[in-house]
Motif scaffolding. Structure first.
Motif, PDB file in Angstrom:
ATOM      1  N   ILE A 156       0.846  -1.195   0.000  1.00 55.98           N
ATOM      2  CA  ILE A 156       0.000   0.000   0.000  1.00 55.98           C
ATOM      3  C   ILE A 156       0.877   1.240   0.000  1.00 55.98           C
ATOM      4  O   ILE A 156       1.716   1.424   0.893  1.00 55.98           O
ATOM      5  CB  ILE A 156      -0.927   0.030   1.230  1.00 55.98           C
ATOM      6  N   HIS A 157       0.678   2.096  -0.984  1.00 57.75           N
ATOM      7  CA  HIS A 157       1.475   3.324  -1.065  1.00 57.75           C
ATOM      8  C   HIS A 157       1.076   4.279   0.051  1.00 57.75           C
ATOM      9  O   HIS A 157      -0.087   4.342   0.467  1.00 57.75           O
ATOM     10  CB  HIS A 157       1.272   3.992  -2.422  1.00 57.75           C
ATOM     11  N   GLU A 158       2.038   5.028   0.543  1.00 53.09           N
ATOM     12  CA  GLU A 158       1.799   5.959   1.642  1.00 53.09           C
ATOM     13  C   GLU A 158       0.707   6.974   1.309  1.00 53.09           C
ATOM     14  O   GLU A 158      -0.017   7.440   2.196  1.00 53.09           O
ATOM     15  CB  GLU A 158       3.096   6.686   2.001  1.00 53.09           C
ATOM     16  N   SER A 159       0.553   7.306   0.037  1.00 51.05           N
ATOM     17  CA  SER A 159      -0.476   8.280  -0.343  1.00 51.05           C
ATOM     18  C   SER A 159      -1.867   7.800   0.037  1.00 51.05           C
ATOM     19  O   SER A 159      -2.730   8.605   0.415  1.00 51.05           O
ATOM     20  CB  SER A 159      -0.405   8.568  -1.848  1.00 51.05           C
ATOM     21  N   ALA A 160      -2.112   6.484  -0.032  1.00 51.55           N
ATOM     22  CA  ALA A 160      -3.414   5.943   0.357  1.00 51.55           C
ATOM     23  C   ALA A 160      -3.636   6.098   1.856  1.00 51.55           C
ATOM     24  O   ALA A 160      -4.774   6.301   2.314  1.00 51.55           O
ATOM     25  CB  ALA A 160      -3.505   4.471  -0.026  1.00 51.55           C
ATOM     26  N   LEU A 161      -2.567   6.035   2.618  1.00 51.83           N
ATOM     27  CA  LEU A 161      -2.674   6.121   4.072  1.00 51.83           C
ATOM     28  C   LEU A 161      -2.852   7.553   4.564  1.00 51.83           C
ATOM     29  O   LEU A 161      -3.397   7.782   5.641  1.00 51.83           O
ATOM     30  CB  LEU A 161      -1.429   5.515   4.716  1.00 51.83           C
ATOM     31  N   ARG A 162      -2.412   8.502   3.775  1.00 54.04           N
ATOM     32  CA  ARG A 162      -2.501   9.908   4.176  1.00 54.04           C
ATOM     33  C   ARG A 162      -3.712  10.631   3.577  1.00 54.04           C
ATOM     34  O   ARG A 162      -3.991  11.764   3.936  1.00 54.04           O
ATOM     35  CB  ARG A 162      -1.202  10.646   3.801  1.00 54.04           C
ATOM     36  N   GLN A 163      -4.402   9.968   2.667  1.00 57.15           N
ATOM     37  CA  GLN A 163      -5.624  10.546   2.102  1.00 57.15           C
ATOM     38  C   GLN A 163      -6.713  10.505   3.178  1.00 57.15           C
ATOM     39  O   GLN A 163      -7.144   9.443   3.598  1.00 57.15           O
ATOM     40  CB  GLN A 163      -6.078   9.737   0.873  1.00 57.15           C
ATOM     41  N   LEU A 164      -7.172  11.664   3.633  1.00 59.83           N
ATOM     42  CA  LEU A 164      -8.108  11.722   4.760  1.00 59.83           C
ATOM     43  C   LEU A 164      -9.536  11.412   4.323  1.00 59.83           C
ATOM     44  O   LEU A 164     -10.421  12.287   4.312  1.00 59.83           O
ATOM     45  CB  LEU A 164      -8.028  13.082   5.445  1.00 59.83           C
ATOM     46  N   GLN A 190       2.413  -4.345   3.635  1.00 59.35           N
ATOM     47  CA  GLN A 190       3.666  -3.610   3.528  1.00 59.35           C
ATOM     48  C   GLN A 190       3.384  -2.195   3.009  1.00 59.35           C
ATOM     49  O   GLN A 190       2.676  -2.025   2.013  1.00 59.35           O
ATOM     50  CB  GLN A 190       4.627  -4.320   2.580  1.00 59.35           C
ATOM     51  N   VAL A 191       3.923  -1.235   3.698  1.00 62.06           N
ATOM     52  CA  VAL A 191       3.752   0.167   3.315  1.00 62.06           C
ATOM     53  C   VAL A 191       4.881   0.570   2.375  1.00 62.06           C
ATOM     54  O   VAL A 191       6.062   0.283   2.633  1.00 62.06           O
ATOM     55  CB  VAL A 191       3.746   1.074   4.559  1.00 62.06           C
ATOM     56  N   LEU A 192       4.514   1.230   1.299  1.00 59.42           N
ATOM     57  CA  LEU A 192       5.493   1.761   0.354  1.00 59.42           C
ATOM     58  C   LEU A 192       5.601   3.268   0.612  1.00 59.42           C
ATOM     59  O   LEU A 192       4.720   4.033   0.225  1.00 59.42           O
ATOM     60  CB  LEU A 192       5.031   1.493  -1.073  1.00 59.42           C
ATOM     61  N   PRO A 193       6.642   3.703   1.297  1.00 54.49           N
ATOM     62  CA  PRO A 193       6.729   5.113   1.708  1.00 54.49           C
ATOM     63  C   PRO A 193       7.075   6.047   0.551  1.00 54.49           C
ATOM     64  O   PRO A 193       7.607   5.621  -0.476  1.00 54.49           O
ATOM     65  CB  PRO A 193       7.843   5.102   2.754  1.00 54.49           C
ATOM     66  N   PHE A 194       6.755   7.313   0.734  1.00 53.52           N
ATOM     67  CA  PHE A 194       7.104   8.323  -0.265  1.00 53.52           C
ATOM     68  C   PHE A 194       8.595   8.294  -0.568  1.00 53.52           C
ATOM     69  O   PHE A 194       9.025   8.552  -1.697  1.00 53.52           O
ATOM     70  CB  PHE A 194       6.723   9.718   0.236  1.00 53.52           C
ATOM     71  N   SER A 195       9.384   7.972   0.445  1.00 54.17           N
ATOM     72  CA  SER A 195      10.840   7.989   0.278  1.00 54.17           C
ATOM     73  C   SER A 195      11.337   6.944  -0.715  1.00 54.17           C
ATOM     74  O   SER A 195      12.490   6.993  -1.144  1.00 54.17           O
ATOM     75  CB  SER A 195      11.520   7.759   1.635  1.00 54.17           C
ATOM     76  N   ALA A 196      10.475   6.006  -1.109  1.00 53.67           N
ATOM     77  CA  ALA A 196      10.880   5.001  -2.096  1.00 53.67           C
ATOM     78  C   ALA A 196      11.104   5.617  -3.465  1.00 53.67           C
ATOM     79  O   ALA A 196      11.742   5.016  -4.329  1.00 53.67           O
ATOM     80  CB  ALA A 196       9.823   3.894  -2.183  1.00 53.67           C
ATOM     81  N   GLY A 197      10.556   6.826  -3.663  1.00 50.80           N
ATOM     82  CA  GLY A 197      10.781   7.527  -4.930  1.00 50.80           C
ATOM     83  C   GLY A 197      10.073   6.892  -6.101  1.00 50.80           C
ATOM     84  O   GLY A 197       8.943   6.422  -5.992  1.00 50.80           O
ATOM     85  N   ALA A 198      10.749   6.857  -7.253  1.00 54.90           N
ATOM     86  CA  ALA A 198      10.168   6.241  -8.448  1.00 54.90           C
ATOM     87  C   ALA A 198      10.095   4.737  -8.246  1.00 54.90           C
ATOM     88  O   ALA A 198      11.096   4.093  -7.925  1.00 54.90           O
ATOM     89  CB  ALA A 198      11.004   6.580  -9.678  1.00 54.90           C
ATOM     90  N   ILE A 199       8.922   4.188  -8.441  1.00 50.18           N
ATOM     91  CA  ILE A 199       8.704   2.754  -8.195  1.00 50.18           C
ATOM     92  C   ILE A 199       8.032   2.107  -9.403  1.00 50.18           C
ATOM     93  O   ILE A 199       7.420   2.788 -10.226  1.00 50.18           O
ATOM     94  CB  ILE A 199       7.816   2.540  -6.952  1.00 50.18           C
ATOM     95  N   SER A 249       9.988  -5.468  -2.536  1.00 46.83           N
ATOM     96  CA  SER A 249      11.386  -5.266  -2.158  1.00 46.83           C
ATOM     97  C   SER A 249      11.666  -3.807  -1.784  1.00 46.83           C
ATOM     98  O   SER A 249      12.589  -3.529  -1.018  1.00 46.83           O
ATOM     99  CB  SER A 249      12.311  -5.707  -3.290  1.00 46.83           C
ATOM    100  N   LYS A 250      10.873  -2.886  -2.331  1.00 45.13           N
ATOM    101  CA  LYS A 250      11.060  -1.467  -2.043  1.00 45.13           C
ATOM    102  C   LYS A 250      10.230  -1.001  -0.843  1.00 45.13           C
ATOM    103  O   LYS A 250      10.451   0.086  -0.309  1.00 45.13           O
ATOM    104  CB  LYS A 250      10.695  -0.624  -3.270  1.00 45.13           C
ATOM    105  N   ALA A 251       9.263  -1.817  -0.441  1.00 46.82           N
ATOM    106  CA  ALA A 251       8.367  -1.444   0.652  1.00 46.82           C
ATOM    107  C   ALA A 251       9.003  -1.755   2.013  1.00 46.82           C
ATOM    108  O   ALA A 251       9.984  -2.498   2.116  1.00 46.82           O
ATOM    109  CB  ALA A 251       7.049  -2.187   0.508  1.00 46.82           C
TER     110      ALA A 251
END
Length: 268
Positions: A156-164, A190-199, A249-251
């Motif tokens: 799950i990308h971090e953007s989904a977790l921060r969307q209120l 597994q959370v895919l953080p913004f810091s993962a960049g281009a994925i 692997s990036k999450a």
């Protein structure tokens, strides 16, 4: 059905092509994972050249055995577009792997979160349809808690977790629910953080379904605004599987993801 095909000397892919079916569909019929209706029996008998008397015998059996899947009791509007086929596939799957970019995966959504999404959709469904969709989602989620449960893996990308969605209170509940779900032995979050960049697959969420019988190939699924698409070609499905592995692997790890979710919930 297997005997008919063997006697006709045909491969599954040959029959599927003639009938414009997917190979997994035919395979599920042959492995008794899905009941073939009278129309399917008639179609197969015609392809295989089955004698009329034998054909009619099995058509009668199909009529007797025909039972609707649990999801088919819901109205047509509750199963938007061709989502009915997806629910049927999911109900038969042994494993589901999902990459979600902007939304919490449906199998892990809370009722309040899901309701907020439905109310925001255009055109908005009426209350009866929304209740049916809520109940349908609950039935799907129940598979995670069965004796022989569905195995679910999610990135799950971090953007989904921060969307209120629904505001801080609804999201706090949703994030805690995710963290709790991640502790189930058959669920990986597994959370895919913004810091993962281009994925890989950025902007292209998808699901890969795997089935208990090795003869049933994996199926990839992706939704768009007004419908969805299924991928069954082995090379195409392999691309989705490879992308999912790369995303994993990036999450963050499962443990790191649970910590991330709990921290984000506290900060809301």
């Amino acid at each position: 059905m297997r005997r008919w095909r063997a006697e006709a000397g045909l491969r599954q892919e040959d029959v599927a092509a003639v009938l414009d079916w997917s190979k997994p569909k035919l395979s599920r019929f042959e492995n008794a994972e899905k009941s073939a209706g009278p129309a399917e029996v008639l179609a197969l008998a015609a392809v295989y050249g089955v004698p009329d008397a034998e054909r009619d015998q099995y058509v009668a059996l199909a009529l007797q055995a025909r039972q609707k899947g649990w999801w088919q009791r819901y109205g047509q509007d509750a199963l938007a577009s061709n989502f009915e086929e997806y629910v049927g596939l999911e109900s038969e799957a042994a494993e589901v792997h999902e990459f979600s970019g902007e939304l919490i995966p449906g199998l892990l959504q809370t009722e309040r979160y899901a309701t907020e999404l439905m109310q925001a959709w255009i055109p908005q469904a009426d209350e009866v349809v929304m209740k049916e969709r809520t109940d349908l989602r609950s039935q799907r989620q129940a598979r995670l808690h069965e004796t022989n449960p569905l195995t679910l893996g999610t990135v799950i990308h971090e953007s989904a977790l921060r969307q209120l969605v629904g505001g801080p209170e609804v999201m706090r509940e949703q994030l805690k629910h995710l963290a709790a779900g991640a502790k189930l032995p058959n669920v990986t979050v597994q959370v895919l953080p913004f810091s993962a960049g281009a994925i890989p697959a950025l902007g292209a969420p998808f699901i890969v379904l795997s089935f208990p019988d090795q003869e049933d190939p994996d199926v990839a699924f992706a939704e768009h605004l007004t419908g969805s698409v299924y991928m069954e070609d082995p090379a195409e499905v392999e691309a989705y599987t490879l992308n999912y592995s790369a995303l994993r692997s990036k999450a963050l790890s499962q443990k790191e993801s649970i910590t991330f979710l709990n921290r984000l919930a506290r900060d809301l």
